[in-house]
Each structure stands twice: as structure tokens, then as C-alpha cells.
Design a protein around this motif. Structure first.
Motif, PDB file in Angstrom:
ATOM      1  N   UNK A  20       0.818  -1.212   0.000  1.00 39.67           N
ATOM      2  CA  UNK A  20       0.000   0.000   0.000  1.00 39.67           C
ATOM      3  C   UNK A  20       0.850   1.260   0.000  1.00 39.67           C
ATOM      4  N   UNK A  21       2.123   1.108  -0.207  1.00 37.30           N
ATOM      5  CA  UNK A  21       3.004   2.257  -0.233  1.00 37.30           C
ATOM      6  C   UNK A  21       3.105   2.805  -1.645  1.00 37.30           C
ATOM      7  N   UNK A  22       3.402   4.093  -1.745  1.00 33.82           N
ATOM      8  CA  UNK A  22       3.727   4.654  -3.047  1.00 33.82           C
ATOM      9  C   UNK A  22       5.156   4.289  -3.417  1.00 33.82           C
ATOM     10  N   UNK A  23       5.360   3.930  -4.659  1.00 34.79           N
ATOM     11  CA  UNK A  23       6.694   3.694  -5.191  1.00 34.79           C
ATOM     12  C   UNK A  23       6.977   4.796  -6.207  1.00 34.79           C
ATOM     13  N   UNK A  24       8.229   5.224  -6.287  1.00 31.47           N
ATOM     14  CA  UNK A  24       8.571   6.339  -7.156  1.00 31.47           C
ATOM     15  C   UNK A  24       9.648   5.933  -8.144  1.00 31.47           C
ATOM     16  N   UNK A  25       9.559   6.479  -9.337  1.00 33.96           N
ATOM     17  CA  UNK A  25      10.554   6.194 -10.357  1.00 33.96           C
ATOM     18  C   UNK A  25      10.668   7.352 -11.325  1.00 33.96           C
ATOM     19  N   UNK A  26      11.825   7.489 -11.910  1.00 35.20           N
ATOM     20  CA  UNK A  26      12.083   8.567 -12.867  1.00 35.20           C
ATOM     21  C   UNK A  26      12.184   8.027 -14.289  1.00 35.20           C
ATOM     22  N   UNK A  27      12.622   6.774 -14.427  1.00 35.64           N
ATOM     23  CA  UNK A  27      12.937   6.233 -15.739  1.00 35.64           C
ATOM     24  C   UNK A  27      11.949   5.193 -16.242  1.00 35.64           C
ATOM     25  N   UNK A  28      11.249   4.531 -15.332  1.00 38.26           N
ATOM     26  CA  UNK A  28      10.297   3.521 -15.753  1.00 38.26           C
ATOM     27  C   UNK A  28       9.614   2.878 -14.572  1.00 38.26           C
ATOM     28  N   UNK A  29       8.406   2.346 -14.796  1.00 40.63           N
ATOM     29  CA  UNK A  29       7.638   1.749 -13.706  1.00 40.63           C
ATOM     30  C   UNK A  29       6.705   0.687 -14.266  1.00 40.63           C
ATOM     31  N   UNK A  30       6.571  -0.406 -13.497  1.00 41.13           N
ATOM     32  CA  UNK A  30       5.660  -1.500 -13.844  1.00 41.13           C
ATOM     33  C   UNK A  30       4.898  -1.896 -12.595  1.00 41.13           C
ATOM     34  N   UNK A 375      10.334   6.220 -19.672  1.00 44.19           N
ATOM     35  CA  UNK A 375      10.854   7.575 -19.497  1.00 44.19           C
ATOM     36  C   UNK A 375      10.465   8.522 -20.623  1.00 44.19           C
ATOM     37  N   UNK A 376       9.986   8.002 -21.749  1.00 49.07           N
ATOM     38  CA  UNK A 376       9.575   8.856 -22.864  1.00 49.07           C
ATOM     39  C   UNK A 376       8.130   9.339 -22.733  1.00 49.07           C
ATOM     40  N   UNK A 377       7.407   8.804 -21.755  1.00 49.89           N
ATOM     41  CA  UNK A 377       5.980   9.110 -21.625  1.00 49.89           C
ATOM     42  C   UNK A 377       5.091   8.083 -22.274  1.00 49.89           C
TER      43      UNK A 377
END
Length: 558
Positions: A20-30, A375-377
Motif C-alpha cells: 500500500x506504499x507509493x513507489x517512485x521512479x524517474x525512468x520507468x515503472x511497472x 521515461x519517454x511518456x
């Protein structure tokens, strides 16, 4: 082999961290329902793949590690936001076999043969998953197809520690061999049921995946694998043929596009009912004179009455529009129509659903959803399904994968509707080659022409309302991703005429107040298991969360 076993054990030991935690990423997320699958998708992103590549690797790994709903023997829907800002969708929903008839599940008296449309080989629809994943990759993927199946093949061939969620199901199947004869070879190795924490190897599935890795979708829909699959299905009195498999095609379709305040919403078109229904409800919500406080009695009452309206239209009008004409679709999606529906709502007392009119067909809850952003959107929102948990609970031991029971999503008794939930409207009756209506609702929301939210959920008919409320929580109430996913949710589907709520998530006084207004209240253990990613354009960070109700769900990011 040792490297893979260490990888599996490390993931297994951390399987319950950070739900239930937020995870953060700058380059990619799954975000997906399996730690292994999320990590497989992340590996592809790190190796230079885009969001489509990563979503495919995640989906294939789910077929190995989450057979409850992950699959190559089912189907689904995919919404893609491309790097250049366009949005498209892929429909790889299962289809009715060519030998299907509208009364194929009825006895000589025209009555539904109990369980025939869910628990027999007649319930198996022509699978679409491989076609959808392959076609999406051919058009929008970047790295080689073969690489996308590597992790799934390794996990199938060398095994992974069986999580408790699957182990409990395996034990249940083993305790009921007469009820689930075709599951016994699936859950046993060397004559023994695979238990919690033991390495579960799937050599037959590994070989099937290797063929798909080498030959693409052709390996599934033609040749030896197709013949083996057809021979098995027909040995169980099913009707799928090699002609059905050879004729199957996934379809790239234009999304359902709508606006809500400063946001652009993109959902699946028919035969997914989610894009239409969520659009209708968001259109109604946008035109409220006053926005109720989140969590208030007024909030839940308003939600229920808006849901009631959308689900009535869903039952009456929606189906596979490659087969039926829906002349009112543009009107159903319009702001003016939403305004008219809103005028019919009494915000002080409960509306009534007409029990003599259309009913809502039963729909399995056991789908699975994954969300990906790079990371490209570029972003992907994908929901896949076998219909019920483990589908029809049949599999060819030679091929190693489970088959769907999606034919149960058609209206089984044409022309007959009753208060028990049977629906007989023509829009979703069985026809050869037709896709059955679905509630799967993968969505991508944009703000200022950038991805803002990638969201979806399992849950059968509850998917639509779960996604709707999560979009509201992020856009109207500005909740962080994890809070939007965990916020208490309700479900109303017109008939049965009641509010369904999640166990332990609503205050007793709120429930009492809703009952005092005239609402019938019904409890359920969960409504959806959301996987979501929210993008903050100001910071450039992705914020992801997996629903705490998903036992093995995980967000992987970097």
C-alpha cells in the motif's frame, strides 16, 4: 540455473513488502499482480525496451507466475499512449467458435443447462492473448520479440517458489479431484502436489513459450500447437477447431475519448463496456451542482445513483459492435445525455431499479491488470482474463496452459430475463465469431497532453465502478496513487438493486445512514485489485501503487 533460483528466492522473500506504499521512479515503472512479472517488465525497460515491450514481458510472466488470471489461453484489452502523444488500443478479446449457436447452452425445454456456460469445454472461447501481444509488439515495440519471453521461459523451466495464494488453491483442487480432474496434472509434479515455498516447474508451458518465442503468434494459431490444443478441447466435448484458431485476429481500435474538466480520458471501445460506462459516469459527475465530500453519505449516495444509470444502459445497449448496430452510442457518450440522466436522480432519496426490465449477466471477477510507463511518456494499461479464477480449469498437459471460460459472458438464454440475474437482450447473444461483452476497463488519463494516470483492475462487473472511483479520487480529490487505490469503494450495477461495499473499509454510521435513506447494503471482501501509475509533470516522477488486496502484487521502478 543457480542465478535464476537466487532471483526467485529473493523475490519470494520480499513478496509482501510495500503493497500500500507509493513507489517512485524517474525512468520507468511497472505495476502488476506478481512480483516476478513486474521485475520482468522492469528488466526490459532497463535493457532499452519501451512500455509496450515491458508490458508484453510482464504479461507473459504473469502467464507463468499468476495462472489464476495471467494467461496465454484467454484474452484482454490494451490501451497504449505512444511517445508522440497518440492513444490507440488493441482488442484481443476471445471470440465465439464458428460452430457456436445462440442456444448452445440450452436443454430441449429451452432452459439453461446448469454450469454448461462456465464449467464445460463449451465455455472456452477462441483465445486472443498471443495475437494481441504479438501484433502490439510488431507495430509499437522496439526490442526483439524473442527477448520479451526470456524471463517467463526461465521461470517456467527452472521454477519459482510457489506463493501461499497459489498453494492454497492447489490444495483445494487436490482435495476435490472429482470436481477438478483436469487440474490434477497442473498442480502436481512427480506425483505430488506442489506446496507453499516449493519450486514449481512447468516444463510443458516452457516448451510452448519457446515455440511462441521462435515463431511469434503463428506458433499458437497454426501447426502443431494449434492441432494439439484443438485435439484436447474436442476430447473434452468442446467445439473449437483449427479453423477457429487460424481465423482469429486481434484488432487495433480507436479508443473511447472523453474529457473531464482539464483531463482527457481514453478507454477501451466495445466489446469492452468499460470505456462507455466510465465515460457516462464521469460526464454525469462533471455536471453536478455541488461536489460531495469524499467519503460522506452524500458521496456514496451520488455514486450509487450514477452507477445505477450507467449499468442500465450497459445491459440494454452494449455488445460487440462488429456484429450489432448501436445507433445510440454517440448519444450515450454525450454530455447532453449525461445531463438528462442527472436530472432523473433524486439526491435526497434512493432511486429504484425496474426489476421487470433488463438484468445484468453474471461475470467472472478473476482478471488481472498491469500498468507500465517509460521515461519517454509511453504508457500501457492492459487487462487480461481467463474469466473465472483458473478459467474453465482445463489444460492440455502437453501444452501446459489453462483455458478460459469466457463464453459465459454471453447472454445464454436469448429473450429471457429474470430477477435472478439472467439477461436475454439481443446485443450480447451468442453468434459465431462474435466477441462477448466485457467489463474490463483499462484507462489512460492525460493532462496538458501528458500521461497523468494509468489505471485498471480485475473484478468482473465491479471493475467499471472501481476504475471510475479511482479516476475521481486522483482528478477531483487529488489523492496520491496509493490512497486513491486504497480508498473505500462501492459498487451498484442497477440490478440487484443494492450497494456493495468493501469489508472493513466503511464506517458503521455511514452504512446505517445509507440504509436509512433506503439503500440495501451488501458486503464483499474486495472490489477490484487496482494497479496504477500517476505521473507528476512538475517533478518528472512516476508514482505507483499495487492494491493491498492483491496477495503478490508489486510495483517495480527505477
Amino acid at each position: 540455473m543457480k542465478k535464476l533460483q537466487i532471483f526467485s528466492i529473493l523475490l519470494f522473500l520480499n513478496i509482501s513488502v510495500g503493497f500500500s506504499q507509493n513507489h517512485y521512479g524517474k525512468n520507468g515503472m511497472v505495476a502488476s499482480a506478481s512480483t516476478y512479472a513486474s521485475q520482468a517488465g522492469l528488466e526490459i525497460l532497463k535493457d532499452g525496451g519501451n512500455a509496450v515491450d515491458a508490458s508484453i514481458a510482464t504479461a507473459f510472466t504473469l502467464a507463468v507466475t499468476w495462472p489464476f488470471a495471467g494467461n496465454i489461453g484467454g484474452g484482454g484489452f490494451m490501451v497504449i499512449h505512444t511517445e508522440d502523444g497518440n492513444v490507440t488500443t488493441f482488442d484481443f478479446r476471445e471470440k465465439a467458435p464458428l460452430a457456436s449457436t445462440k442456444d448452445m447452452f440450452l436443454d430441449e425445454n429451452g432452459k439453461l443447462k446448469s454450469g454448461s456456460n462456465h464449467n464445460t469445454a463449451l465455455a472456452i472461447g477462441v483465445p486472443g492473448t498471443i495475437a494481441g501481444l504479438y501484433d502490439a509488439h510488431q507495430k509499437y515495440g522496439e526490442i526483439e520479440w524473442e527477448k520479451l519471453l526470456e524471463r517467463a521461459i526461465q521461470l517456467a523451466e527452472y521454477g519459482f517458489p510457489l506463493p501461499q495464494s497459489l498453494a492454497k488453491d492447489f490444495f483445494y483442487f487436490a482435495e476435490n479431484p472429482d470436481q477438478f480432474p483436469e487440474m490434477q496434472s497442473f498442480i502436481t509434479r512427480d506425483g505430488k502436489v506442489v506446496g507453499f515455498g516449493e519450486f514449481w516447474k512447468q516444463p510443458a508451458l516452457a516448451e510452448t513459450l519457446k515455440k511462441i518465442q521462435d515463431e511469434g503468434k503463428k506458433a499458437f494459431y497454426e501447426g502443431e500447437t494449434a492441432q494439439t490444443l484443438v485435439d484436447y478441447i474436442q476430447s473434452q466435448d468442446g467445439i473449437i477447431t483449427t479453423e477457429d484458431l487460424a481465423a482469429y485476429e486481434a484488432i487495433e481500435r480507436q479508443p473511447i475519448h472523453s474529457t473531464f474538466k482539464d483531463y482527457d480520458l481514453y478507454g477501451m471501445p466495445l466489446p469492452s463496456s468499460g470505456g462507455v460506462a466510465v465515460t457516462q459516469m464521469m460526464n454525469m459527475w462533471e455536471q453536478l451542482d455541488e461536489v460531495p465530500e469524499m467519503g460522506s453519505v452524500e458521496y456514496y449516495h451520488t455514486l450509487a445513483e450514477i452507477m445505477r444509470k450507467a449499468f442500465k444502459d450497459r445491459a440494454q445497449y452494449l455488445g460487440d459492435n462488429d456484429f450489432i448496430e448501436i445507433p445510440d452510442l454517440e448519444r450515450l457518450l454525450s454530455k447532453n445525455y449525461a445531463r438528462d440522466l442527472l436530472k432523473e436522480i433524486d439526491f435526497e432519496q434512493v432511486g429504484k431499479s425496474d426489476s421487470t426490465a433488463i438484468q445484468i449477466i453474471s461475470e467472472g471477477q478473476e482478471t488481472t491488470h498491469l500498468s507500465v510507463m517509460d521515461e519517454t511518456g509511453m504508457a500501457v494499461s492492459m487487462t487480461t482474463t481467463l474469466e473465472q479464477g483458473y478459467g474453465v480449469k482445463m489444460q492440455s498437459p502437453e501444452l501446459g496452459f489453462l483455458l478460459n471460460n469466457e463464453m459465459g459472458d454471453f447472454n445464454a438464454v436469448p429473450g429471457e430475463t429474470n430477477n435472478s440475474g439472467q439477461i436475454g437482450t439481443p446485443a450480447n447473444t451468442i453468434e459465431p465469431g462474435k466477441r462477448m461483452l466485457s467489463s474490463m476497463s483499462p484507462f489512460i488519463v492525460k493532462k496538458n497532453n501528458q500521461p497523468f494516470l494509468v489505471i485498471g483492475s480485475p473484478g468482473g462487473r465491479t471493475i467499471i465502478n472501481t476504475v471510475f472511483q479511482t479516476i475521481l479520487a486522483t482528478t477531483v480529490y487529488e489523492y496520491p496513487m496509493n490512497q486513491a487505490i486504497e480508498a473505500p469503494k462501492i459498487h451498484h450495477q442497477w440490478l440487484p438493486d443494492r450497494i456493495v461495499y468493501e469489508e472493513y473499509k466503511m464506517a458503521p454510521e455511514t452504512l446505517e445512514a445509507l440504509e436509512a435513506m433506503g439503500h440495501e447494503i451488501h458486503m464483499r471482501s474486495f472490489l477490484g485489485r487496482l494497479m496504477g501509475i500517476k505521473y507528476n509533470a512538475e517533478t518528472g516522477f512516476m508514482e505507483g501503487a499495487a492494491d493491498s488486496g492483491s496477495p503478490d502484487g508489486e510495483v517495480a521502478s527505477y
